[in-house]
Design a protein around this motif. Sequence first.
Motif, PDB file in Angstrom:
ATOM      1  N   ASP A 239     -23.350 134.157 102.909  1.00 50.45           N
ATOM      2  CA  ASP A 239     -22.875 134.817 101.690  1.00 50.45           C
ATOM      3  C   ASP A 239     -22.358 133.812 100.676  1.00 50.45           C
ATOM      4  O   ASP A 239     -21.605 134.161  99.773  1.00 50.45           O
ATOM      5  N   LYS A 240     -22.777 132.565 100.816  1.00 45.85           N
ATOM      6  CA  LYS A 240     -22.309 131.521  99.914  1.00 45.85           C
ATOM      7  C   LYS A 240     -23.191 131.500  98.671  1.00 45.85           C
ATOM      8  O   LYS A 240     -24.273 130.913  98.656  1.00 45.85           O
ATOM      9  N   ALA A 241     -22.745 132.146  97.604  1.00 48.29           N
ATOM     10  CA  ALA A 241     -23.503 132.187  96.359  1.00 48.29           C
ATOM     11  C   ALA A 241     -23.378 130.849  95.632  1.00 48.29           C
ATOM     12  O   ALA A 241     -22.328 130.203  95.676  1.00 48.29           O
ATOM     13  N   PRO A 242     -24.432 130.402  94.954  1.00 50.75           N
ATOM     14  CA  PRO A 242     -24.336 129.153  94.189  1.00 50.75           C
ATOM     15  C   PRO A 242     -23.321 129.288  93.065  1.00 50.75           C
ATOM     16  O   PRO A 242     -23.135 130.374  92.492  1.00 50.75           O
ATOM     17  N   LEU A 243     -22.678 128.183  92.736  1.00 55.49           N
ATOM     18  CA  LEU A 243     -21.658 128.210  91.691  1.00 55.49           C
ATOM     19  C   LEU A 243     -22.281 128.581  90.353  1.00 55.49           C
ATOM     20  O   LEU A 243     -21.708 129.370  89.595  1.00 55.49           O
ATOM     21  N   GLY A 244     -23.428 128.037  90.047  1.00 55.32           N
ATOM     22  CA  GLY A 244     -24.109 128.358  88.798  1.00 55.32           C
ATOM     23  C   GLY A 244     -23.485 127.664  87.604  1.00 55.32           C
ATOM     24  O   GLY A 244     -22.350 127.162  87.659  1.00 55.32           O
ATOM     25  N   LEU A 245     -24.233 127.638  86.517  1.00 57.40           N
ATOM     26  CA  LEU A 245     -23.769 126.949  85.314  1.00 57.40           C
ATOM     27  C   LEU A 245     -22.525 127.618  84.732  1.00 57.40           C
ATOM     28  O   LEU A 245     -21.567 126.938  84.343  1.00 57.40           O
ATOM     29  N   ALA A 246     -22.524 128.952  84.681  1.00 56.98           N
ATOM     30  CA  ALA A 246     -21.370 129.651  84.100  1.00 56.98           C
ATOM     31  C   ALA A 246     -20.111 129.395  84.917  1.00 56.98           C
ATOM     32  O   ALA A 246     -19.030 129.148  84.365  1.00 56.98           O
ATOM     33  N   GLY A 247     -20.256 129.438  86.254  1.00 54.14           N
ATOM     34  CA  GLY A 247     -19.096 129.169  87.097  1.00 54.14           C
ATOM     35  C   GLY A 247     -18.604 127.748  86.954  1.00 54.14           C
ATOM     36  O   GLY A 247     -17.385 127.490  86.908  1.00 54.14           O
ATOM     37  N   ALA A 248     -19.529 126.799  86.861  1.00 49.57           N
ATOM     38  CA  ALA A 248     -19.140 125.394  86.690  1.00 49.57           C
ATOM     39  C   ALA A 248     -18.431 125.188  85.358  1.00 49.57           C
ATOM     40  O   ALA A 248     -17.440 124.436  85.283  1.00 49.57           O
ATOM     41  N   LEU A 249     -18.909 125.841  84.315  1.00 48.82           N
ATOM     42  CA  LEU A 249     -18.261 125.706  83.008  1.00 48.82           C
ATOM     43  C   LEU A 249     -16.847 126.276  83.033  1.00 48.82           C
ATOM     44  O   LEU A 249     -15.926 125.697  82.436  1.00 48.82           O
ATOM     45  N   ARG A 250     -16.666 127.408  83.708  1.00 49.49           N
ATOM     46  CA  ARG A 250     -15.318 127.992  83.800  1.00 49.49           C
ATOM     47  C   ARG A 250     -14.361 127.024  84.511  1.00 49.49           C
ATOM     48  O   ARG A 250     -13.219 126.828  84.071  1.00 49.49           O
ATOM     49  N   LEU A 251     -14.832 126.427  85.595  1.00 49.33           N
ATOM     50  CA  LEU A 251     -13.980 125.486  86.320  1.00 49.33           C
ATOM     51  C   LEU A 251     -13.722 124.235  85.500  1.00 49.33           C
ATOM     52  O   LEU A 251     -12.626 123.667  85.534  1.00 49.33           O
ATOM     53  N   ALA A 252     -14.730 123.788  84.753  1.00 45.55           N
ATOM     54  CA  ALA A 252     -14.566 122.596  83.917  1.00 45.55           C
ATOM     55  C   ALA A 252     -13.559 122.835  82.799  1.00 45.55           C
ATOM     56  O   ALA A 252     -12.736 121.959  82.485  1.00 45.55           O
ATOM     57  N   LEU A 253     -13.610 124.010  82.197  1.00 44.84           N
ATOM     58  CA  LEU A 253     -12.656 124.324  81.139  1.00 44.84           C
ATOM     59  C   LEU A 253     -11.235 124.437  81.687  1.00 44.84           C
ATOM     60  O   LEU A 253     -10.265 124.085  80.999  1.00 44.84           O
TER      61      LEU A 253
END
Length: 274
Positions: free
Chosen positions: A232-246
């Motif tokens: 059930d490990k979904a990929p982080l994805g670009l949107a998720g990475a951007l949220r974490l980066a911000l």
Amino acid sequence: MDGISIIIPASNEAGHIGPCLAALAEAEAPDCAVEVILSANACRDATVDEAAALRPALAARGWRLAIIERPEPGKPGALNAGDGEARLPARLYLDADVRLSPGLLAEIAELIDRPEPAYASGRLVMTAEGAVSRAYARTWARVPFMAAGVPGAGLFAVNAAGRARWGAWPEVISDDTFARLHFSPAERHAAAAPYHWPVAPGWRALVRVRRRQDSGVREIAARYPALLANDDKAPLGLAGALRLALRDPASMAVYAGVALATRTRRARGWSRAR
């Protein structure tokens, strides 16, 4: 539940096994029998002596401490030796550098006390030394699988019905992934009580351990593809990475840099974070 065997594989864990066992000795007792099995493999330091020094504290709880000394290296062999020594049906597999909080053992025992197969772990709290490792840990802890899943890194338990899903531990890099994927997400249970799990110290160690982790996941996918149905490990994805980066740009820069560095060479075999 009749009881739980706590199996601790250890290779050169002097300085870590003592605090690990001391935390166990101070844990709230579950409503079942408990035994602790240290499976020391190829130790060249004081791991066994440090563990033996905690025998009186565990005996005061009514808990047996068995110590296995194996000359052969390798975590899978140590796990199999520990299982061979175990007298109680449920199992808790614990890395020697992990420290339980006082209430975790009792809570996990309650979670897996059911007839159907069950897997459980605690709330993972990362500990890190140094600015680089602390930065990496901040983002890693916020990745959805680590923050909301039941990763079981360094600590997981299964009841007897769950342990029956596989036989001997195979020679794999990622034993925790192998065990976790024998259970569907609905069969994995998260305890609220925390445990403390150390992050590799420094850039080189982070890259080495991340390579091992990634290689371990690829190995499971290649050798045991049927287990991926439980992933059930979904990929982080670009949107998720951007949220974490911000949220934390410096932390994300370190996390992404380590992930990029791991692509230069794949890991082989099993290695510790230290």
